[in-house]
Design a protein around this motif. Sequence first.
Motif, PDB file in Angstrom:
ATOM      1  N   PRO A 154      -1.765  10.798  -2.746  1.00 21.49           N
ATOM      2  CA  PRO A 154      -2.521  10.094  -3.792  1.00 21.49           C
ATOM      3  C   PRO A 154      -3.109   8.808  -3.239  1.00 21.49           C
ATOM      4  O   PRO A 154      -2.493   8.131  -2.412  1.00 21.49           O
ATOM      5  CB  PRO A 154      -1.455   9.809  -4.854  1.00 21.49           C
ATOM      6  N   CYS A 155      -4.294   8.461  -3.682  1.00 27.58           N
ATOM      7  CA  CYS A 155      -4.934   7.214  -3.253  1.00 27.58           C
ATOM      8  C   CYS A 155      -4.408   6.071  -4.124  1.00 27.58           C
ATOM      9  O   CYS A 155      -5.112   5.550  -5.003  1.00 27.58           O
ATOM     10  CB  CYS A 155      -6.450   7.340  -3.358  1.00 27.58           C
ATOM     11  N   ASP A 156      -3.163   5.700  -3.876  1.00 25.51           N
ATOM     12  CA  ASP A 156      -2.496   4.682  -4.681  1.00 25.51           C
ATOM     13  C   ASP A 156      -2.120   3.443  -3.882  1.00 25.51           C
ATOM     14  O   ASP A 156      -1.319   2.632  -4.321  1.00 25.51           O
ATOM     15  CB  ASP A 156      -1.240   5.268  -5.330  1.00 25.51           C
ATOM     16  N   GLY A 157      -2.692   3.300  -2.677  1.00 24.56           N
ATOM     17  CA  GLY A 157      -2.425   2.118  -1.873  1.00 24.56           C
ATOM     18  C   GLY A 157      -1.076   2.106  -1.195  1.00 24.56           C
ATOM     19  O   GLY A 157      -0.608   1.048  -0.767  1.00 24.56           O
ATOM     20  N   SER A 158      -0.442   3.259  -1.052  1.00 15.95           N
ATOM     21  CA  SER A 158       0.881   3.312  -0.431  1.00 15.95           C
ATOM     22  C   SER A 158       0.798   2.985   1.057  1.00 15.95           C
ATOM     23  O   SER A 158      -0.202   3.261   1.727  1.00 15.95           O
ATOM     24  CB  SER A 158       1.493   4.706  -0.609  1.00 15.95           C
ATOM     25  N   LEU A 159       1.877   2.413   1.561  1.00 12.85           N
ATOM     26  CA  LEU A 159       2.013   2.134   2.984  1.00 12.85           C
ATOM     27  C   LEU A 159       2.741   3.311   3.622  1.00 12.85           C
ATOM     28  O   LEU A 159       3.867   3.629   3.244  1.00 12.85           O
ATOM     29  CB  LEU A 159       2.809   0.841   3.184  1.00 12.85           C
ATOM     30  N   VAL A 160       2.102   3.994   4.567  1.00  9.96           N
ATOM     31  CA  VAL A 160       2.667   5.205   5.161  1.00  9.96           C
ATOM     32  C   VAL A 160       2.733   5.057   6.674  1.00  9.96           C
ATOM     33  O   VAL A 160       2.088   4.198   7.274  1.00  9.96           O
ATOM     34  CB  VAL A 160       1.844   6.449   4.777  1.00  9.96           C
TER      35      VAL A 160
END
Length: 319
Positions: A154-160
């Motif tokens: 998802p384009c939710d700003g997660s840091l991966v």
Amino acid sequence: MKNILLFFLSALLINFVNAQNENKGFSFQGYARDFEGAALSKQTITVKFSIYPEGQSNEYEEEQTVDTDAYGVFHAVVGSEKPNDFGKINFGRYKYWLKVEVKAFGSSYVEISNTELLSVPYAKASETASNGVPAGTILPFAGDKSKIPAGYLPCDGSLVSKTVYPDLYNAIGSAWGESGGDFYVPDLRGQFLRGVADGQNSDPDRDARFAKNGGNDGDRVGSFQNDEIEKHNHDEGSLVTSTSGAHKHDIRAQNGGDVSDRNDNDWIVENNGDSDNRNIDDRIRSAGDHTHDITGNTGDRGGDETRPKNAYVWYMIKY
């Protein structure tokens, strides 16, 4: 105990088929016999599956407890124990190997098979490849965030992690931000997408675009821009001054008397005036052109933002 474990080594058969259980894994079938060739029927065994890219360490590992049938056949779905982790494997990126270890009756694990997946789990490979969709592609998804398919984030700003999602990092790098060994996926919650201006005047404020999380700014992918209304003006419309506040002007006679409060029969005019012609222009001289200021402001109208008609979706990005 040696003989008990040897039946796995001598008689295990592996058959890969397409999994149809919501892409949670692929089917594995084994045929267990003991050292003397007799089917090990109706027994409970533990199987460990390890999947790894050729020449590298395990990328995925799980254990399953399964039962053999009357003919010694057992089934397992590789990936069903840890579907989220299994969904991160990109079978189209590397040559993957499957290592199978087993134990029975409390014994230690014994490796019985370690072979390349020549018959790639087709459903999974197709799923992660997404029919040729390249890593970094952003697509709208009409379902809930929890239903976003494997192979997408998802384009939710997660840091991966760069190591967990190397193809995505190679595609977008730190355009949307980076922190240590990790990078940010785009945060498109509540955002409209806009093409990079690439130096064109289609975005006159392109150089003022800003970065989030240390990502790109200016006329580059990953930059952001706040909402704004283009400058404009309004024509005169029907604005008028208020008529409230009735008042009168004083008229003073030549002798200095105050005749500001007179009735129609008491007009005083200049010596050469005509007392019978009582138009007001004969009694008050023009003081010149002038204007009145209009102060205050118009009432508020509208909502909290400028926007077109829209519908919510989840944006997702291919990894």
